[in-house]
Design a protein around this motif. Structure first.
Motif, PDB file in Angstrom:
ATOM      1  N   GLN A   1     -75.088  82.744  58.174  1.00 51.01           N
ATOM      2  CA  GLN A   1     -73.968  82.290  57.342  1.00 51.01           C
ATOM      3  C   GLN A   1     -72.698  82.964  57.875  1.00 51.01           C
ATOM      4  O   GLN A   1     -72.129  82.484  58.832  1.00 51.01           O
ATOM      5  N   CYS A   2     -72.262  84.086  57.309  1.00 49.34           N
ATOM      6  CA  CYS A   2     -71.075  84.717  57.907  1.00 49.34           C
ATOM      7  C   CYS A   2     -71.398  85.281  59.281  1.00 49.34           C
ATOM      8  O   CYS A   2     -70.526  85.423  60.120  1.00 49.34           O
ATOM      9  N   GLY A   3     -72.656  85.650  59.513  1.00 48.82           N
ATOM     10  CA  GLY A   3     -73.091  86.092  60.829  1.00 48.82           C
ATOM     11  C   GLY A   3     -72.921  87.572  61.103  1.00 48.82           C
ATOM     12  O   GLY A   3     -73.340  88.042  62.165  1.00 48.82           O
ATOM     13  N   TYR A   4     -72.336  88.316  60.175  1.00 52.65           N
ATOM     14  CA  TYR A   4     -72.053  89.720  60.493  1.00 52.65           C
ATOM     15  C   TYR A   4     -73.335  90.522  60.682  1.00 52.65           C
ATOM     16  O   TYR A   4     -73.389  91.422  61.516  1.00 52.65           O
ATOM     17  N   CYS A   5     -74.356  90.190  59.939  1.00 42.78           N
ATOM     18  CA  CYS A   5     -75.618  90.927  60.050  1.00 42.78           C
ATOM     19  C   CYS A   5     -76.539  90.359  61.121  1.00 42.78           C
ATOM     20  O   CYS A   5     -77.581  90.951  61.407  1.00 42.78           O
TER      21      CYS A   5
ATOM     22  N   CYS B   1     -77.775  92.066  54.110  1.00 36.50           N
ATOM     23  CA  CYS B   1     -77.197  90.726  54.263  1.00 36.50           C
ATOM     24  C   CYS B   1     -76.675  90.280  52.901  1.00 36.50           C
ATOM     25  O   CYS B   1     -77.435  90.170  51.943  1.00 36.50           O
ATOM     26  N   ARG B   2     -75.369  90.036  52.872  1.00 35.11           N
ATOM     27  CA  ARG B   2     -74.746  89.640  51.610  1.00 35.11           C
ATOM     28  C   ARG B   2     -74.834  88.138  51.376  1.00 35.11           C
ATOM     29  O   ARG B   2     -74.491  87.657  50.299  1.00 35.11           O
ATOM     30  N   CYS B   3     -75.250  87.379  52.378  1.00 37.23           N
ATOM     31  CA  CYS B   3     -75.082  85.928  52.321  1.00 37.23           C
ATOM     32  C   CYS B   3     -76.378  85.156  52.089  1.00 37.23           C
ATOM     33  O   CYS B   3     -76.393  84.192  51.331  1.00 37.23           O
ATOM     34  N   THR B   4     -77.444  85.517  52.776  1.00 40.30           N
ATOM     35  CA  THR B   4     -78.593  84.622  52.877  1.00 40.30           C
ATOM     36  C   THR B   4     -79.671  84.874  51.847  1.00 40.30           C
ATOM     37  O   THR B   4     -80.556  84.023  51.666  1.00 40.30           O
TER      38      THR B   4
END
Ligand code: FES
Ligand code: FES
Length: 184
Positions: A102-106, A138-141
């Motif tokens: 998603q955001c990809g940061y992790c 991971c804040r997104c998935t």
């Protein structure tokens, strides 16, 4: 020992030998990013989020805690070793196919944690995958899709596109520091 003193180190980053110098208190994250390795993400800088994960001699470590001097003579693997946009590693392709980015940061950290797991357990089950990802925030998935992606990759029987555990540089010992492994 002066804070300005710099010590020579030899790293093998994604198979490329690199000589540089580090200060005794430097952590690997800042050194790698200073060397242009920006796929290694700067998150909390306190060992909490896992975004800075890289592999050192094939083992995942938290680069924000890991002493840069301790990596002397060792093989460092970042996500850049796995693949690139024109030739994705099959694990990266699985992440995309399963909506695990998603955001990809992790994502670099997740991919490297997964690669380390699969190197020692190519048939890892869902429980093992969840355990391997537990250190990466991971804040997104909600972790569901990354776990599904890795499980699908395992089920596919695909091989890695690139080695993730390159050998240490020639003539240098694999272990040079007796220090403990924070974050390891
Ligand atoms: S940057 Fe968060 S654990 Fe290293
Ligand atoms: S995809 Fe955004 S933090 Fe994991």
């Amino acid at each position: 020992m002066s804070g300005e003193e710099r010590l020579p180190v030899v790293y093998q980053i994604n198979g490329r030998r690199l000589e540089t110098t580090v200060r005794p208190g430097d952590r690997l994250l800042r050194v790698l990013r200073g060397l242009g390795e920006h796929s290694v993400k700067y998150g909390c800088d306190t060992g909490e989020c896992g975004a800075c994960t890289v592999l050192v001699d094939g083992e995942p470590i938290l680069a924000c805690l890991y002493p840069a001097i301790r990596a002397d003579g060792k093989a460092i693997t970042t996500v850049a070793a796995l693949g690139h946009p024109d030739a994705l590693d099959p694990l990266q392709a699985a992440f995309l196919a399963h909506g695990a980015v998603q955001c990809g940061y992790c994502t670099p950290a997740m991919l490297l944690a997964a690669r380390a797991l699969l190197a020692r357990d190519p048939a890892a089950d869902t429980a093992a995958i969840r355990t391997a990802l537990a250190g990466v925030l991971c804040r997104c998935t909600g972790y569901v899709k990354p776990v599904e992606a890795i499980a699908a990759y395992v089920a596919s029987g695909a091989e890695p596109a690139a080695a993730t555990t390159p050998a240490p540089p020639e003539g240098r010992p694999a272990l040079r520091s007796p220090a403990p492994r924070p974050g390891g």
